[in-house]
Motif scaffolding. Structure first.
Motif, PDB file in Angstrom:
ATOM      1  N   THR A  89       2.339  -7.433  -7.806  1.00  0.00           N
ATOM      2  CA  THR A  89       1.867  -7.302  -6.438  1.00  0.00           C
ATOM      3  C   THR A  89       0.368  -7.022  -6.369  1.00  0.00           C
ATOM      4  O   THR A  89      -0.255  -6.621  -7.342  1.00  0.00           O
ATOM      5  N   ASP A  90      -0.177  -7.209  -5.178  1.00  0.00           N
ATOM      6  CA  ASP A  90      -1.546  -6.788  -4.880  1.00  0.00           C
ATOM      7  C   ASP A  90      -1.443  -5.399  -4.248  1.00  0.00           C
ATOM      8  O   ASP A  90      -1.354  -5.249  -3.031  1.00  0.00           O
ATOM      9  N   TRP A  91      -1.415  -4.397  -5.099  1.00  0.00           N
ATOM     10  CA  TRP A  91      -1.126  -3.037  -4.659  1.00  0.00           C
ATOM     11  C   TRP A  91      -2.405  -2.246  -4.387  1.00  0.00           C
ATOM     12  O   TRP A  91      -3.470  -2.541  -4.919  1.00  0.00           O
ATOM     13  N   THR A  92      -2.256  -1.228  -3.554  1.00  0.00           N
ATOM     14  CA  THR A  92      -3.302  -0.225  -3.345  1.00  0.00           C
ATOM     15  C   THR A  92      -2.620   1.134  -3.292  1.00  0.00           C
ATOM     16  O   THR A  92      -1.641   1.316  -2.565  1.00  0.00           O
ATOM     17  N   SER A  93      -3.145   2.072  -4.058  1.00  0.00           N
ATOM     18  CA  SER A  93      -2.634   3.440  -4.052  1.00  0.00           C
ATOM     19  C   SER A  93      -3.638   4.313  -3.308  1.00  0.00           C
ATOM     20  O   SER A  93      -4.780   4.470  -3.744  1.00  0.00           O
ATOM     21  N   VAL A  94      -3.231   4.859  -2.183  1.00  0.00           N
ATOM     22  CA  VAL A  94      -4.106   5.673  -1.347  1.00  0.00           C
ATOM     23  C   VAL A  94      -3.913   7.140  -1.724  1.00  0.00           C
ATOM     24  O   VAL A  94      -2.798   7.661  -1.671  1.00  0.00           O
ATOM     25  N   ARG A  95      -5.012   7.807  -2.106  1.00  0.00           N
ATOM     26  CA  ARG A  95      -4.934   9.153  -2.678  1.00  0.00           C
ATOM     27  C   ARG A  95      -5.619  10.186  -1.792  1.00  0.00           C
ATOM     28  O   ARG A  95      -6.820  10.416  -1.907  1.00  0.00           O
ATOM     29  N   PRO A  96      -4.870  10.832  -0.904  1.00  0.00           N
ATOM     30  CA  PRO A  96      -5.447  11.873  -0.052  1.00  0.00           C
ATOM     31  C   PRO A  96      -5.387  13.248  -0.714  1.00  0.00           C
ATOM     32  O   PRO A  96      -4.589  13.474  -1.628  1.00  0.00           O
ATOM     33  N   ASP A 106       5.234  12.362 -11.320  1.00  0.00           N
ATOM     34  CA  ASP A 106       6.022  11.328 -10.661  1.00  0.00           C
ATOM     35  C   ASP A 106       5.102  10.287 -10.022  1.00  0.00           C
ATOM     36  O   ASP A 106       5.307   9.070 -10.161  1.00  0.00           O
ATOM     37  N   LEU A 107       4.060  10.742  -9.334  1.00  0.00           N
ATOM     38  CA  LEU A 107       3.134   9.818  -8.686  1.00  0.00           C
ATOM     39  C   LEU A 107       2.354   8.982  -9.699  1.00  0.00           C
ATOM     40  O   LEU A 107       2.080   7.802  -9.458  1.00  0.00           O
ATOM     41  N   ARG A 108       2.008   9.579 -10.833  1.00  0.00           N
ATOM     42  CA  ARG A 108       1.335   8.792 -11.883  1.00  0.00           C
ATOM     43  C   ARG A 108       2.258   7.696 -12.409  1.00  0.00           C
ATOM     44  O   ARG A 108       1.815   6.567 -12.652  1.00  0.00           O
ATOM     45  N   GLU A 109       3.508   8.042 -12.595  1.00  0.00           N
ATOM     46  CA  GLU A 109       4.465   7.033 -13.065  1.00  0.00           C
ATOM     47  C   GLU A 109       4.647   5.954 -12.008  1.00  0.00           C
ATOM     48  O   GLU A 109       4.779   4.767 -12.332  1.00  0.00           O
ATOM     49  N   MET A 110       4.661   6.360 -10.733  1.00  0.00           N
ATOM     50  CA  MET A 110       4.759   5.383  -9.651  1.00  0.00           C
ATOM     51  C   MET A 110       3.576   4.420  -9.692  1.00  0.00           C
ATOM     52  O   MET A 110       3.743   3.198  -9.554  1.00  0.00           O
ATOM     53  N   GLU A 111       2.382   4.962  -9.910  1.00  0.00           N
ATOM     54  CA  GLU A 111       1.204   4.095  -9.989  1.00  0.00           C
ATOM     55  C   GLU A 111       1.268   3.180 -11.204  1.00  0.00           C
ATOM     56  O   GLU A 111       0.794   2.034 -11.156  1.00  0.00           O
ATOM     57  N   ASP A 112       1.851   3.648 -12.290  1.00  0.00           N
ATOM     58  CA  ASP A 112       2.044   2.780 -13.455  1.00  0.00           C
ATOM     59  C   ASP A 112       2.979   1.622 -13.112  1.00  0.00           C
ATOM     60  O   ASP A 112       2.769   0.484 -13.562  1.00  0.00           O
ATOM     61  N   LEU A 149       0.856  -1.180   0.000  1.00  0.00           N
ATOM     62  CA  LEU A 149       0.000   0.000   0.000  1.00  0.00           C
ATOM     63  C   LEU A 149       0.893   1.232   0.000  1.00  0.00           C
ATOM     64  O   LEU A 149       1.838   1.310   0.791  1.00  0.00           O
ATOM     65  N   VAL A 150       0.618   2.177  -0.886  1.00  0.00           N
ATOM     66  CA  VAL A 150       1.459   3.358  -1.017  1.00  0.00           C
ATOM     67  C   VAL A 150       0.611   4.624  -0.929  1.00  0.00           C
ATOM     68  O   VAL A 150      -0.592   4.608  -1.191  1.00  0.00           O
ATOM     69  N   VAL A 151       1.277   5.728  -0.590  1.00  0.00           N
ATOM     70  CA  VAL A 151       0.616   7.033  -0.571  1.00  0.00           C
ATOM     71  C   VAL A 151       0.826   7.712  -1.914  1.00  0.00           C
ATOM     72  O   VAL A 151       1.949   7.866  -2.375  1.00  0.00           O
ATOM     73  N   SER A 152      -0.259   8.120  -2.543  1.00  0.00           N
ATOM     74  CA  SER A 152      -0.207   8.891  -3.773  1.00  0.00           C
ATOM     75  C   SER A 152      -0.854  10.252  -3.482  1.00  0.00           C
ATOM     76  O   SER A 152      -0.573  10.859  -2.452  1.00  0.00           O
ATOM     77  N   ALA A 153      -1.717  10.755  -4.353  1.00  0.00           N
ATOM     78  CA  ALA A 153      -2.372  12.041  -4.122  1.00  0.00           C
ATOM     79  C   ALA A 153      -3.672  12.109  -4.901  1.00  0.00           C
ATOM     80  O   ALA A 153      -3.804  11.509  -5.974  1.00  0.00           O
ATOM     81  N   ALA A 154      -4.623  12.870  -4.380  1.00  0.00           N
ATOM     82  CA  ALA A 154      -5.946  12.959  -4.990  1.00  0.00           C
ATOM     83  C   ALA A 154      -5.923  13.342  -6.467  1.00  0.00           C
ATOM     84  O   ALA A 154      -6.659  12.747  -7.269  1.00  0.00           O
ATOM     85  N   PRO A 155      -5.122  14.346  -6.901  1.00  0.00           N
ATOM     86  CA  PRO A 155      -5.158  14.744  -8.316  1.00  0.00           C
ATOM     87  C   PRO A 155      -4.697  13.671  -9.292  1.00  0.00           C
ATOM     88  O   PRO A 155      -4.917  13.806 -10.503  1.00  0.00           O
ATOM     89  N   VAL A 156      -4.067  12.611  -8.794  1.00  0.00           N
ATOM     90  CA  VAL A 156      -3.625  11.541  -9.680  1.00  0.00           C
ATOM     91  C   VAL A 156      -4.810  10.704 -10.146  1.00  0.00           C
ATOM     92  O   VAL A 156      -4.785  10.130 -11.235  1.00  0.00           O
ATOM     93  N   GLY A 157      -5.856  10.647  -9.337  1.00  0.00           N
ATOM     94  CA  GLY A 157      -7.017   9.842  -9.680  1.00  0.00           C
ATOM     95  C   GLY A 157      -8.106  10.646 -10.359  1.00  0.00           C
ATOM     96  O   GLY A 157      -7.945  11.832 -10.648  1.00  0.00           O
ATOM     97  N   PRO A 158      -9.249  10.015 -10.624  1.00  0.00           N
ATOM     98  CA  PRO A 158     -10.365  10.690 -11.299  1.00  0.00           C
ATOM     99  C   PRO A 158     -11.046  11.699 -10.393  1.00  0.00           C
ATOM    100  O   PRO A 158     -11.083  11.530  -9.171  1.00  0.00           O
ATOM    101  N   GLU A 159     -11.591  12.757 -10.988  1.00  0.00           N
ATOM    102  CA  GLU A 159     -12.345  13.746 -10.234  1.00  0.00           C
ATOM    103  C   GLU A 159     -13.762  13.231  -9.981  1.00  0.00           C
ATOM    104  O   GLU A 159     -14.326  12.537 -10.828  1.00  0.00           O
ATOM    105  N   PRO A 160     -14.346  13.587  -8.834  1.00  0.00           N
ATOM    106  CA  PRO A 160     -15.769  13.266  -8.628  1.00  0.00           C
ATOM    107  C   PRO A 160     -16.611  13.965  -9.689  1.00  0.00           C
ATOM    108  O   PRO A 160     -16.409  15.149  -9.964  1.00  0.00           O
ATOM    109  N   GLU A 161     -17.540  13.257 -10.296  1.00  0.00           N
ATOM    110  CA  GLU A 161     -18.327  13.824 -11.389  1.00  0.00           C
ATOM    111  C   GLU A 161     -19.195  14.995 -10.952  1.00  0.00           C
ATOM    112  O   GLU A 161     -19.495  15.884 -11.737  1.00  0.00           O
TER     113      GLU A 161
END
Length: 210
Positions: A150-157, A137-143, A102-114
């Motif tokens: 692995t069984d990964w999870t990217s946590v996006r605060p 950098d975080l997007r590349e990390m998620e790639d 499980l890793v820390v990423s960031a909210a803007p890396v993921g989709p916006e709420p519609e």
């Protein structure tokens, strides 16, 4: 559980270690400079490593149930560090047959709420523009995570705060909470620990916010 925490001297990393120890887990905290690491407790092992190569960190992940990472850039000049260091961690995990991470990423890396309002979208756009190198950098990390075995999870605060643990926050698997603007580092750590045994978060980005 036996857990390994990378980025253990950071704000979220230290919280992960503290909360994991309080919950009775055995924790290996991987640090570059032990002098900067202030957490103590029964069940804690401090492992010194600079993450230059997978071979250097294989002993820190061998036999562990899960790996949690708070690795990332502290400023724009450090952009690239999240991908580079996470790649090393993933290679070490794969060599040792450890799957959960499980890793820390960031909210803007993921989709916006519609249904987010114009204010939230506008603020997100400004922040994304100012910190575009870090988010790239975080997007590349998620790639890298997605390409791993692995069984990964990217946590996006969203914006992080140094406030006490509340244990009360919203979680959206594959998305982000509507109008989620803040969250404490302690609650991000709490969320990460709670997701370790949740198969619904595996191979997913997860938005967390108040």
């Amino acid at each position: 559980m036996n857990l390994t925490v990378f980025g253990a001297t950071g704000g979220i990393g230290q919280e992960v270690v503290r909360q994991a120890l309080a919950a009775g887990h055995r924790v290996t905290a991987v640090v570059r400079d032990p002098a900067r690491f202030e957490v103590t407790g029964t069940g804690l092992e401090v492992f010194r490593a600079d993450l230059t190569a997978p071979e250097a960190v294989r002993p820190a992940v061998a036999g562990r149930d899960a790996v949690l990472s708070g690795l990332g850039a502290r400023s724009r000049k450090d952009a690239g560090v999240a991908t580079r260091l996470t790649r090393t961690v993933l290679r070490a995990m794969e060599a040792e047959g450890v799957r959960r991470v499980l890793v820390v990423s960031a909210a803007p890396v993921g989709p916006e709420p519609e249904d987010d309002g114009l204010l939230d979208r506008g603020m997100r756009g400004i922040v994304s523009s100012l910190l575009k190198d870090i988010y790239a950098d975080l997007r590349e990390m998620e790639d890298e995570l997605a390409r791993s075995g692995t069984d990964w999870t990217s946590v996006r605060p969203p914006r992080l705060q140094n406030k006490p643990l509340t244990g009360s926050y919203r979680v959206v698997v594959g998305g982000f909470p509507r109008r989620g603007r803040f969250i404490a580092r302690a609650d991000v750590a709490h969320a990460m620990l709670g997701m370790i045994d949740d198969p619904g978060t595996a191979k997913e980005g997860v938005g967390v916010a108040y």
